[in-house]
Scaffold this active site. Structure first.
Site, mmCIF file in Angstrom:
data_model
loop_
_atom_site.group_PDB
_atom_site.id
_atom_site.type_symbol
_atom_site.label_atom_id
_atom_site.label_comp_id
_atom_site.label_asym_id
_atom_site.label_seq_id
_atom_site.Cartn_x
_atom_site.Cartn_y
_atom_site.Cartn_z
ATOM 1 N N LYS A 74 0.755 -1.285 -0.057
ATOM 2 C CA LYS A 74 -0.467 0.411 0.038
ATOM 3 C C LYS A 74 0.956 0.742 0.269
ATOM 4 O O LYS A 74 2.008 1.447 0.491
ATOM 5 C CB LYS A 74 -0.788 0.234 1.287
ATOM 6 C CG LYS A 74 -1.786 1.592 1.311
ATOM 7 C CD LYS A 74 -2.130 1.516 2.497
ATOM 8 C CE LYS A 74 -3.328 1.959 2.389
ATOM 9 N NZ LYS A 74 -4.278 1.825 4.190
ATOM 10 N N SER A 151 -9.242 2.656 2.726
ATOM 11 C CA SER A 151 -7.866 2.798 2.380
ATOM 12 C C SER A 151 -6.872 2.453 1.740
ATOM 13 O O SER A 151 -5.965 3.055 0.692
ATOM 14 C CB SER A 151 -6.761 4.052 3.175
ATOM 15 O OG SER A 151 -6.351 3.596 3.783
ATOM 16 N N SER A 175 -9.998 0.478 6.823
ATOM 17 C CA SER A 175 -9.351 0.363 5.696
ATOM 18 C C SER A 175 -8.789 -0.618 4.813
ATOM 19 O O SER A 175 -8.268 -0.526 4.251
ATOM 20 C CB SER A 175 -7.898 1.418 5.568
ATOM 21 O OG SER A 175 -8.429 3.014 6.062
#
Length: 479
Positions: A74, A151, A175
């Site tokens: 990520k 996210s 997330s």
């Protein structure tokens, strides 16, 4: 093209490498070909470091449980020397790191071949992934007009569309679980402090944020969590010790459990009919497996918790922006930060140190309220989100007031009223991809367990996966 690639999860892919049926370099080439073919529609994979990946293969990969499997980080946290990061922000674009984070060191030892990063929203704030630094929104492979969540939305899109079988994510308010729900994947948030945060931070968002993974199979998450579990030296606190570990837990059936069923929000408001149908179907499935399922809802002050969460994340956003500006030696410019982040800075300036500590205290009180509820229950079953995946643009950061973005009517708390509860309480929680709408959109079902009961939760997840397999589902973009 490797015809079997779509049929392998990460564990199966590593097994093929181990027996010599396929080479790590071939798998990397396959992943890169899929990036070329599918990423233009998704905008999920960024900052690729192909030379670093090929060098890792040439040097010799660790003999870990996922040796040779293509992997993505990520683009927020998981600091790594070989993988610069934008952190979802123009202000932080092309950040480089002097040393690897503890979580990346542990991921690397599994033997995965990391070759790039996946998109995230600025500051990790919001249930979508539409940061300006990436030149456009990240889209859902099941329906390109919708979000894959946030996210860790880029990770969800990349795994769902078959670019990689598993990817790193993180979860500060859902997330990992939100993109798991939106993208038709499994995602687990472990117990607070189960995974290392250092050395760059001591804790994320007053202990509410933690790393995690987006996977197609429960066993892939189990292997990655086993490899990464445990505090790093100097951590401010530790999670309760695991027993035999995640993978051992899924190798045997869990005990029969008392499961509380909540088919509304945690504050009693109705949810979308598709989400309610998913919860009720999951309840019937769990009952068919011999578990006791009964309607019940925590009395904890969830709205008050979310108001406190909003204060803490606003202060965290302001701090990260302040530190970035101090490193650059200049003031904030008009195009540095998107509107939600800029508004968060202004909001944080209205709060005192006492206000911040009061918010932390409210989070801690909420954790105790939830612990009291779980004295009578082993698990809580809800939807992951109150609606199916949102349309692109609904939660972008343009022209938004930070507090209204989080708490206003029809905004983030109404859309995602479940996940952050367990970031606040620190309890382990998962999203299971059990439902599809008539329009072909994934809808996740959420299970949360007592603090520290990660192994029971993942064992139950594996039992559900075996009873209602989801591995064969593929979005249209993966065809």
């Amino acid at each position: 093209m490797i015809a079997e690639y779509d049929g392998w999860d990460a564990v199966a892919m590593a097994a093929e490498v181990a027996k010599g049926a396929v080479a790590p370099a071939e798998l990397l080439d396959e992943a890169l070909a899929r990036v070329e073919a599918r990423n233009p529609a998704l905008n999920a994979v960024v900052l690729m470091q192909v030379d670093k990946a090929r060098a890792a293969i040439a040097t010799g990969l660790p003999e870990g449980p996922l040796r040779g499997v293509p992997f993505l980080l990520k683009d927020l946290g998981c600091e790594a020397v070989d993988f610069p990061s934008h952190n979802g922000s123009r202000l932080l674009a092309n950040t480089v790191y002097p040393r690897d984070s503890a979580i990346f060191e542990r991921i690397r030892v599994t033997g995965v071949v990391t070759f790039g990063r996946t998109t995230s929203p600025e500051g990790g704030v919001g249930p979508v992934t539409e940061a300006a630094v990436y030149g456009g929104p990240t889209r859902n492979p099941w329906d390109l007009s919708r979000t894959p969540g946030g996210s860790s939305g880029g990770a969800g899109a990349a795994v769902a569309t078959g670019i990689v079988p598993a990817a790193h994510g993180s979860d500060g308010g859902g997330s990992v679980r939100i993109p798991a729900s939106c993208s038709g994947l499994f995602g687990m948030k472990p117990t607070r402090a189960r995974l290392p945060d250092g050395p760059y931070v001591g804790e994320g968002w007053a202990g509410m944020a933690i790393d995690g993974f987006l996977t197609r199979s429960v066993r892939d998450s189990a292997v990655l969590l086993d490899a990464c579990a445990g505090a790093d030296p100097g951590a401010p606190y530790w999670a309760p010790p695991l027993g035999a570990g995640y993978r051992a837990a899924i190798a045997r059936p869990p005990r029969r459990m008392r499961i509380a069923l909540c088919d509304t929000t945690l504050t009693g408001d109705p949810i979308h009919p598709d989400c309610r149908a998913a919860v009720l179907a999951a309840a019937r499935l769990l009952e068919s497996l011999g578990h006791h399922v009964e309607p019940a809802r925590p009395a904890a002050d969830t709205r008050g918790m979310m108001e406190a969460w909003t204060r803490i994340v606003g202060c965290g956003t302001a701090l990260s922006i302040r530190k970035a500006l101090a490193a650059k030696g200049r003031e904030l410019r008009a195009d540095d930060v998107e509107d939600v982040g800029r508004s968060a800075v202004a909001y944080a300036a209205t709060l005192s140190g006492a206000d911040y500590l009061d918010a932390v205290g409210r989070i801690h009180a909420y954790g105790r309220e939830m612990a009291g509820f779980f004295e009578g229950w082993d698990m809580l079953l809800t939807a992951t989100l109150a609606e199916p995946p949102a349309k692109i643009g609904r939660f972008d950061h343009k022209g938004r007031d930070y507090v209204d973005y989080r708490m206003g009517p029809g905004m983030v708390f109404d859309y995602s009223p479940f996940c952050a509860a367990f970031n606040a309480s620190g309890q382990p929680a998962v999203s299971l991809p059990l439902h599809m709408t008539a329009e072909g959109l994934p809808v996740g079902v959420h299970l949360a367990a007592r603090f520290g009961a990660d192994e029971e939760l993942i064992a139950l997840s594996a039992e559900v996966e075996a009873a209602a397999p989801w591995a064969g589902r593929r979005p249209p973009l993966a065809a």
